[in-house]
Scaffold this motif. Structure first.
Motif, PDB file in Angstrom:
ATOM      1  N   THR A 173      15.944  48.459   9.093  1.00 14.63           N
ATOM      2  CA  THR A 173      16.452  48.029  10.475  1.00 14.63           C
ATOM      3  C   THR A 173      17.909  47.053   9.931  1.00 14.63           C
ATOM      4  N   ALA A 174      18.360  47.377   8.544  1.00 15.72           N
ATOM      5  CA  ALA A 174      19.845  46.619   9.062  1.00 15.72           C
ATOM      6  C   ALA A 174      21.376  48.063   9.474  1.00 15.72           C
ATOM      7  N   ALA A 175      20.409  48.656   9.257  1.00 18.21           N
ATOM      8  CA  ALA A 175      21.112  50.190  10.207  1.00 18.21           C
ATOM      9  C   ALA A 175      21.245  50.008  11.592  1.00 18.21           C
ATOM     10  N   ILE A 176      19.580  49.508  12.437  1.00 18.00           N
ATOM     11  CA  ILE A 176      20.156  49.303  14.062  1.00 18.00           C
ATOM     12  C   ILE A 176      19.994  48.593  14.278  1.00 18.00           C
ATOM     13  N   THR A 177      20.154  46.997  13.591  1.00 17.27           N
ATOM     14  CA  THR A 177      20.471  46.135  14.340  1.00 17.27           C
ATOM     15  C   THR A 177      22.058  45.542  14.099  1.00 17.27           C
ATOM     16  N   THR A 178      22.486  46.452  13.044  1.00 17.91           N
ATOM     17  CA  THR A 178      24.089  46.372  13.063  1.00 17.91           C
ATOM     18  C   THR A 178      25.286  46.350  14.564  1.00 17.91           C
ATOM     19  N   MET A 179      24.183  47.629  15.321  1.00 17.92           N
ATOM     20  CA  MET A 179      24.431  47.535  16.155  1.00 17.92           C
ATOM     21  C   MET A 179      24.818  46.524  17.568  1.00 17.92           C
ATOM     22  N   GLY A 180      23.420  45.457  17.304  1.00 16.94           N
ATOM     23  CA  GLY A 180      23.344  44.226  17.821  1.00 16.94           C
ATOM     24  C   GLY A 180      24.458  43.588  17.124  1.00 16.94           C
ATOM     25  N   SER A 181      25.317  43.217  16.356  1.00 19.99           N
ATOM     26  CA  SER A 181      25.923  41.669  15.917  1.00 19.99           C
ATOM     27  C   SER A 181      26.936  42.050  16.117  1.00 19.99           C
ATOM     28  N   VAL A 182      27.298  42.545  17.181  1.00 20.67           N
ATOM     29  CA  VAL A 182      28.847  42.201  18.225  1.00 20.67           C
ATOM     30  C   VAL A 182      29.009  40.644  18.366  1.00 20.67           C
ATOM     31  N   SER A 183      31.034  40.684  18.187  1.00 19.47           N
ATOM     32  CA  SER A 183      31.127  39.445  18.940  1.00 19.47           C
ATOM     33  C   SER A 183      30.771  38.103  18.561  1.00 19.47           C
ATOM     34  N   LEU A 184      30.073  37.854  16.670  1.00 18.96           N
ATOM     35  CA  LEU A 184      29.835  36.441  16.790  1.00 18.96           C
ATOM     36  C   LEU A 184      31.530  36.175  15.502  1.00 18.96           C
ATOM     37  N   PRO A 185      30.645  34.710  15.781  1.00 13.46           N
ATOM     38  CA  PRO A 185      31.302  34.228  14.367  1.00 13.46           C
ATOM     39  C   PRO A 185      30.651  34.473  13.183  1.00 13.46           C
ATOM     40  N   GLY A 186      31.961  34.410  12.424  1.00 14.03           N
ATOM     41  CA  GLY A 186      31.275  34.763  10.156  1.00 14.03           C
ATOM     42  C   GLY A 186      29.948  34.413  10.110  1.00 14.03           C
ATOM     43  N   THR A 187      29.936  32.746  10.334  1.00 14.14           N
ATOM     44  CA  THR A 187      28.290  32.023   9.481  1.00 14.14           C
ATOM     45  C   THR A 187      27.563  32.771  10.538  1.00 14.14           C
ATOM     46  N   ILE A 188      27.826  32.883  11.916  1.00 15.94           N
ATOM     47  CA  ILE A 188      26.339  33.254  13.019  1.00 15.94           C
ATOM     48  C   ILE A 188      25.911  34.217  12.734  1.00 15.94           C
ATOM     49  N   SER A 189      26.858  35.243  13.191  1.00 21.17           N
ATOM     50  CA  SER A 189      26.906  36.825  11.788  1.00 21.17           C
ATOM     51  C   SER A 189      25.811  36.651  11.007  1.00 21.17           C
ATOM     52  N   PHE A 190      26.505  36.270  10.194  1.00 23.01           N
ATOM     53  CA  PHE A 190      26.087  36.073   8.778  1.00 23.01           C
ATOM     54  C   PHE A 190      24.484  36.372   8.694  1.00 23.01           C
ATOM     55  N   PHE A 191      24.285  34.793   9.834  1.00 22.13           N
ATOM     56  CA  PHE A 191      22.347  34.549  10.352  1.00 22.13           C
ATOM     57  C   PHE A 191      21.437  36.079  10.380  1.00 22.13           C
TER      58      PHE A 191
END
Length: 423
Positions: free
Chosen positions: A338-356
């Motif tokens: 899950t960590a490796a795959i979903t990283t490709m979708g965590s782009v261009s988000l503010p830091g707090t939103i990206s954390f969750f």
């Protein structure tokens, strides 16, 4: 006052007030706790309710963007392959190193016991799944049921397959679906933004409960958490130097001097995107022609977060350690995937939103309670510095490597350019 500073201030205020009332006014503290716990819980639920649609939408967009970038040619394909390999290697490294760190430098027993008691309602139970159950559940039989039960690994697999299927559609249909998921992601980010307006209140309520029930142990645990998770980011950062030395055939010292300006900008802005112009100059100083760096670095900023999967997994493993959640082989495998795959979708988000958006799916996939994330987001500012610097350093290392392996500047010209680089 920045949002991060307001959240951190609320964390400290909540912990301090809870500690003070627990010692000198337990009656008043207990009365206040009856109000703060529901408020803190409601705030967390507000964040949790948008995670499934946000993660699925971002994953579809990220994979579609990667496929679109791959159409740019051979250099883009090489870059994407390098990104995927590095992401998986870093995630597996974290799965090995984080438990070792927690064994070698464990949280003090009294601190751990106090925090477990305060988070007892968040402690997960049930049977620990093995590898057989992991492989049995990796492909969803009912995507609606998977979404309703927060089966994030199954959702991730479906979203990934669906995203690749979209890339095979004719251009009009492909654009229609990508725009649809982009609109969903944008709407979810707006909702999270609304919820995060109340973040200081939510964090204060959660911190007050922890302060009441754990005392000063909370401060020690947060410092221990920062050190543990930041170590994973530092290891990823340091791994960029041998990658550049071997892949780009440049000395470690020369690479360090060339990438230093980019690291300084990353530290001051906490943004890979803001560091892009400096990264282009750093890559040019390492001999990467503009025809290569102009392709690789924009793709890297868009879809590549070298430190994210390892650090996200480290956060989930730390929470598991904190809450006494047993992690079996199946759960660990689910977390890694899950960590490796979903990283490709965590782009261009503010830091707090990206954390969750990036940590919660990993935690849920592993059966780790996410209630503690409401406190940890308040101190994410420090680990986020190592995330950004590590990402920027790895971006430059990969760019220089691809340039050297794709017929970039000859070694003699590279040496001359590096010798002429100031500092």
């Amino acid at each position: 006052m920045s949002q991060a500073f307001r959240i951190l201030t609320a964390l400290v205020a909540g912990l301090v007030l809870g500690i003070v009332l627990a010692k000198w006014g337990p009656g008043a503290g207990g009365w206040l706790l009856a109000f703060t716990k529901p408020v803190g819980g409601a705030w967390l639920h507000g964040l949790q309710m948008v995670i499934v649609p946000l993660v699925v939408a971002l994953l579809v967009i990220g994979i579609a963007a990667s496929a679109e970038a791959a159409r740019a040619g051979r250099i883009a394909v090489r870059a994407l392959i390098a990104f995927v390999v590095i992401l998986w290697v870093n995630t597996i490294m974290s799965a090995i190193v984080t438990p070792l760190l927690l064994n070698l430098f464990p949280l003090r027993a009294d601190w751990a016991a106090a925090l477990r008691a305060s988070l007892s309602s968040a402690k997960s139970g049930g049977q620990v799944p093995g590898l057989g159950q992991f492989f049995d559940s990796i492909v969803p039989t009912n995507i609606i049921a998977a979404a309703s039960s927060d089966a994030f690994l199954s959702l991730t697999v479906f979203a990934m397959v669906f995203a690749f299927a979209i890339t095979r559609l004719p251009a009009p249909s492909r654009k229609l679906l990508i725009d649809f998921f982009q609109a969903i992601a944008d709407a979810m980010v707006v909702i999270i933004g609304w919820v995060l307006v109340l973040a200081p209140l939510g964090v204060f309520c959660l911190a007050f409960g922890v302060g009441m029930e754990t005392g000063a142990a909370a401060f020690g645990a947060l410092a221990h958490y920062i050190a543990t998770v930041s170590t994973i980011g530092i290891l990823v950062l340091l791994s960029a130097y041998p990658i550049a030395a071997i892949g780009a055939r440049v000395g470690v010292g020369r690479f360090a001097r060339a990438v230093l300006p980019s690291q300084v900008v990353a530290l001051s802005t906490s943004s890979s995107l803001a560091s892009l112009p400096t990264m282009l100059r750093s890559s040019e100083a390492l001999g990467a022609p503009a025809s290569t760096s102009g392709i690789v670095l924009p793709i890297a900023v868009a879809v590549f977060r070298a430190t994210s999967p390892g650090m996200n997994l480290a956060v989930a493993l730390y929470v598991a350690h904190l809450t006494g959640t047993v992690i079996g082989p199946g759960q660990l495998a689910a977390g890694v995937a899950t960590a490796a795959i979903t990283t490709m979708g965590s782009v261009s988000l503010p830091g707090t939103i990206s954390f969750f958006a990036s940590v919660a799916p990993v935690s849920i996939a592993m059966g780790v309670p996410i209630e503690a994330l409401g406190l940890l987001v308040a101190v994410e500012t420090v680990p986020d510095l190592f995330r950004t610097v590590g990402n920027v350093t790895m971006d430059v290392a990969v760019t220089a490597t691809i340039a050297a392996r794709s017929g970039g500047a000859p070694q003699g010209e590279t040496d001359r350019m590096l010798e002429e680089t100031p500092g």
